[in-house]
Design a protein around this motif. Structure first.
Motif, PDB file in Angstrom:
ATOM      1  N   ILE A  95       0.809   3.383   5.662  1.00  0.00           N
ATOM      2  CA  ILE A  95      -0.390   3.854   4.993  1.00  0.00           C
ATOM      3  C   ILE A  95      -0.678   5.317   5.336  1.00  0.00           C
ATOM      4  O   ILE A  95      -1.526   5.941   4.728  1.00  0.00           O
ATOM      5  N   GLN A  96       0.052   5.887   6.315  1.00  0.00           N
ATOM      6  CA  GLN A  96      -0.343   7.201   6.836  1.00  0.00           C
ATOM      7  C   GLN A  96      -0.377   8.280   5.755  1.00  0.00           C
ATOM      8  O   GLN A  96      -1.254   9.120   5.725  1.00  0.00           O
ATOM      9  N   THR A 104       0.816  -2.718   4.283  1.00  0.00           N
ATOM     10  CA  THR A 104       0.450  -1.306   4.173  1.00  0.00           C
ATOM     11  C   THR A 104       1.159  -0.663   2.988  1.00  0.00           C
ATOM     12  O   THR A 104       0.579   0.180   2.305  1.00  0.00           O
ATOM     13  N   SER A 152      -5.301   7.909  12.010  1.00  0.00           N
ATOM     14  CA  SER A 152      -5.810   8.390  10.736  1.00  0.00           C
ATOM     15  C   SER A 152      -6.340   9.805  10.846  1.00  0.00           C
ATOM     16  O   SER A 152      -6.194  10.605   9.915  1.00  0.00           O
ATOM     17  N   ALA A 211      -0.785   1.110   0.056  1.00  0.00           N
ATOM     18  CA  ALA A 211      -0.461   2.499  -0.284  1.00  0.00           C
ATOM     19  C   ALA A 211      -0.154   2.624  -1.765  1.00  0.00           C
ATOM     20  O   ALA A 211      -0.601   3.574  -2.422  1.00  0.00           O
ATOM     21  N   SER A 212       0.577   1.647  -2.309  1.00  0.00           N
ATOM     22  CA  SER A 212       0.887   1.753  -3.734  1.00  0.00           C
ATOM     23  C   SER A 212      -0.356   1.508  -4.568  1.00  0.00           C
ATOM     24  O   SER A 212      -0.545   2.143  -5.614  1.00  0.00           O
ATOM     25  N   SER A 239      -1.001   7.855   2.642  1.00  0.00           N
ATOM     26  CA  SER A 239      -2.177   7.635   1.807  1.00  0.00           C
ATOM     27  C   SER A 239      -3.433   8.131   2.512  1.00  0.00           C
ATOM     28  O   SER A 239      -4.331   8.679   1.873  1.00  0.00           O
ATOM     29  N   VAL A 283       0.775  11.155  -3.086  1.00  0.00           N
ATOM     30  CA  VAL A 283       0.656   9.921  -2.305  1.00  0.00           C
ATOM     31  C   VAL A 283       1.523   8.819  -2.903  1.00  0.00           C
ATOM     32  O   VAL A 283       1.308   7.647  -2.634  1.00  0.00           O
ATOM     33  N   VAL A 300       5.445   8.204   0.568  1.00  0.00           N
ATOM     34  CA  VAL A 300       5.133   7.251   1.638  1.00  0.00           C
ATOM     35  C   VAL A 300       6.402   6.908   2.423  1.00  0.00           C
ATOM     36  O   VAL A 300       6.418   6.885   3.655  1.00  0.00           O
TER      37      VAL A 300
END
Lengths: 359, 337
Positions: free
Chosen positions: A81-82, A144, A243, A148-149, A84, A265, A270
């Motif tokens: 997720i980073q 994650t 984050s 993210a997607s 994003s 993103v 990702v």
């Protein structure tokens, strides 16, 4: 450096008596000094393209990958997720600050919109973390990745907040102290400072009680729970900390590109962050930066390299993917792992006397 | 089933109620007042059927994924690439031979072979190392995606529907009334209905094989306790190869289906990988009925969301996933291990 140098031998042996495992710990500062010095005087050596495109980008990607390294290396949670989170911070800067889309951007002053953007991204990362820590191992990756997607498709569909397909352009850093921070040299120092600060922060946190507890949670969640540690809270707090680092990286990324769009993103981005962190090595915080440098160099120069071999320059993704595959196949702990093993072998070869002296 | 009713009477009541309302909405003709609130029934029906068909496609992709994960604990993040590869190969076969049906067995075998290579050369070398498997398959999918982009380019392809399946079919479901007051029945592309039926048939066949045949017995035993199965003299690697080939071939076939009623282009691989991830997370890892339920849920929510809340349809899907994770982290039909 060489072990045959009598002074260093005396130095090493005396240090060995004081502490059980010294030698290479003492060597590192010199390497760090050299690297630090080179990085500081880099504007004298390198041209603007190198400063802005290669090193600026390396530091930014390195920071985002560093946040992944922190979660994966110290927390045992591979979070995709980073990127994003970084994108969220970038979007927040574009939306709250100024951009080319003046009817969507709120135009807050810099001292307000930058902290708020970081806070928004941290909240986003924390919420995702709170969801992700309900699961373990491979499920964390899947969840994650799915979130993210979802974030990517959401930014692409949503025109009211995220301006859909086109995103935001002309997002530039504020003119502080009369400096245009998008000029290569100031931007180089800005990214360098942020990267060094986040690197030091990760090292500091990893040695703090919280970081040690987190590593305990990674190795034995049940034991830590039995010792009275709140396992879930530690994991979520790790997401929050990571984050913040990713958010700073994301803001710098937006400033560097001066625009942000869903592609920033997207899934390839990702996965690139994962590739960078893994190729560099997930064991130590320097890994992501090494990985980022390799990635950026490949990304920048592989078209030339490929056309040099008579192949189409567009195939750099295959090159990167192949390199990633090779690294994962043969050295799961990345380039740093290769380096460590090479060093260990060299040392073993070089002085057979050392083992005798410790006995 | 009965156990579920006895254990959770309230939940099963709610589920039955929701299902009943939903079926009533689909079957009953809508009164003008309802149409004023909910919009035209034709739109709703089209969204529902689109959702169910999309769910069928998702099921075809996710079933292989969940089977492979359930039996071998192999995390194959290159599954989306297998889907896209199957689609492209199917396009080539149907273009060259002019036969849409012929594409299915050819693609099934070809992509199944790719699956065998993957299982034998990649996954067998790193059994039990989930993280490494993930990374390696991500790397493979990156390389495959780029190679496919190389050979098929960036444009999108659509596989031609054969003549006997093109055109609409009329369904015995009331779509509304026309100006004269006659009831109008729903017309829906025949090929999509064929896809839906085929997916149901495949699903039922899979269920039968899993539950009624010797191979299915081996697979179920392998899911429960792999070591014990191997110790009792079964060549478990052969079972693994068979299951992996089947799952991969299914993904390839799904590629033809997806190429027929949507289109094939770079990026579809990640889209379908993610769809199957979400489906499998919602339905429960390793459960075929779970994959079916998850696929229909996700397909429906996607299509209904697109119609009624265009900019937020992704969020609906996402919220379903979050809700499942929050209340049932192992998925709707998943088992805790």
């Amino acid at each position: 450096m060489s072990a045959s140098d009598p002074l260093s031998q005396i130095f090493q042996s005396s240090a060995r008596r004081a502490a059980p495992e010294p030698t290479w710990v003492e060597r590192i500062p010199l390497a760090v000094w050299i690297v630090g010095f080179v990085l500081l005087i880099m504007p004298l050596i390198a041209n603007n393209f190198w400063l802005f495109q290669v090193f600026g980008w390396t530091f930014i990607l390195g920071m985002i990958a560093l946040s992944l390294m922190f979660l994966a290396g110290y927390g045992g949670m591979v979070s995709l997720i980073q990127m994003s989170v970084a994108g969220m911070a970038g979007y927040a800067v574009a939306i709250l600050g100024t951009s080319g889309m003046s009817d969507l951007s709120l135009g807050w002053p810099w001292w307000l919109h930058i902290p708020v953007a970081i806070i928004i991204a941290a909240i986003f990362g924390t919420i995702v973390g709170a969801l992700a820590v309900r699961t373990e191992g491979i499920y964390t990756i899947m969840i994650t990745l799915a979130i993210a997607s979802a974030f990517f498709y959401f930014t692409r569909q949503n025109y009211e907040i995220f301006n859909g397909y086109s995103g935001f352009n002309l997002v530039v850093p504020p003119r502080l102290f009369g400096v245009d921070w998008r000029q290569p040299v100031p931007f180089y120092y800005l990214t360098l400072a942020c990267a060094v600060l986040s690197y030091l922060a990760v090292i500091y946190v990893s040695r703090s009680p919280f970081g040690l507890a987190l590593q305990g949670v990674r190795d034995g969640p049940r034991r830590m729970a039995a010792l009275g540690y709140n396992v879930t809270a530690h994991r979520i707090a790790a997401y929050t900390f990571a984050s913040v680092i990713a958010a700073v990286g994301g803001i710098l990324l937006v400033w560097q590109n001066s625009q942000i769009s869903p592609g920033t993103v997207g899934i390839p981005a990702v996965i690139d962050i994962l590739v960078i962190a893994v190729v560099g090595g997930l064991r130590r915080p320097i890994g992501p930066f090494v990985g980022a440098l390799i990635y950026v160099l490949l990304r920048t120069f592989s078209p030339d390299l490929l056309t040099g071999f008579g192949l189409s320059g567009e195939r750099f993704k295959t090159l990167i993917g192949m390199g990633f595959l090779l690294i994962v196949f043969f050295s799961p702990d990345g380039v740093l792992g290769l380096w460590d093993r090479w060093r260990a072998r060299q040392q073993r070869k070089r002085d057979p006397l050392r083992d005798r002296s410790t006995r | 089933m009965q156990e579920f009713f006895q254990k959770r009477p309230i939940w099963s009541g709610i589920i039955i109620l929701v299902l009943a309302v939903f079926i009533w909405l689909v079957l009953a003709p809508w009164s003008p007042e309802m149409e004023a609130v909910l919009g035209r029934k034709r739109v709703f029906l089209n969204a529902v059927f689109g959702g169910v068909t999309l769910g069928a496609l998702y099921f075809l992709v996710a079933a292989g994924f969940t089977l492979i994960f359930g039996l071998m604990r192999n995390v194959n993040l290159a599954h989306g690439s297998l889907y896209l590869l199957g689609g492209y190969l199917g396009f080539e076969v149907s273009e060259r031979t002019g036969s849409w049906l012929l594409a299915f067995p050819v693609v099934f075998v070809l992509v199944g072979l790719v699956g065998i290579v993957l299982q034998n050369q990649v996954f067998r070398r790193m059994e039990g190392e989930e993280l490494r498997q993930t990374m390696v398959t991500i790397g493979i999918s990156v390389v495959l995606a780029d190679l496919m982009l190389w050979s098929w380019g960036g444009q999108s392809y659509t596989i031609m529907t054969p003549d006997w399946l093109s055109g609409p079919a009329e369904l015995p479901i009331v779509a509304g009334t026309n100006r004269d007051g006659d009831t109008v029945y729903l017309r829906y592309p025949a090929v999509r209905i064929a896809i839906l039926i085929a997916a149901i048939v495949i699903g039922v066949l899979m269920w039968l094989i899993l539950n009624k045949s010797r191979l299915g017995m081996l697979i179920r035993a392998g899911v429960d306790d792999r070591d014990m199965l191997a110790a009792s003299g079964i060549r478990i690697q052969w079972v693994f190869l068979a299951v992996f080939a089947f799952g991969a071939g299914l993904a390839g076939i799904a590629g033809i289906v997806g190429g027929t009623f949507q289109s094939l282009s770079p990026g579809e691989d990640t889209r379908f990988l993610l769809a199957s991830l979400v489906v499998v997370i919602v339905g429960g890892m390793g459960s075929i009925p779970g994959a079916a339920i998850g696929a229909v849920l996700i397909g429906l929510s996607e299509q209904l969301g697109l119609v009624y809340a265009p900019t937020y349809s992704v969020v609906v899907t996402f919220l379903i996933m979050v809700a499942v994770l929050a209340f049932r982290p192992q998925g709707l039909l998943g088992r805790t291990r």
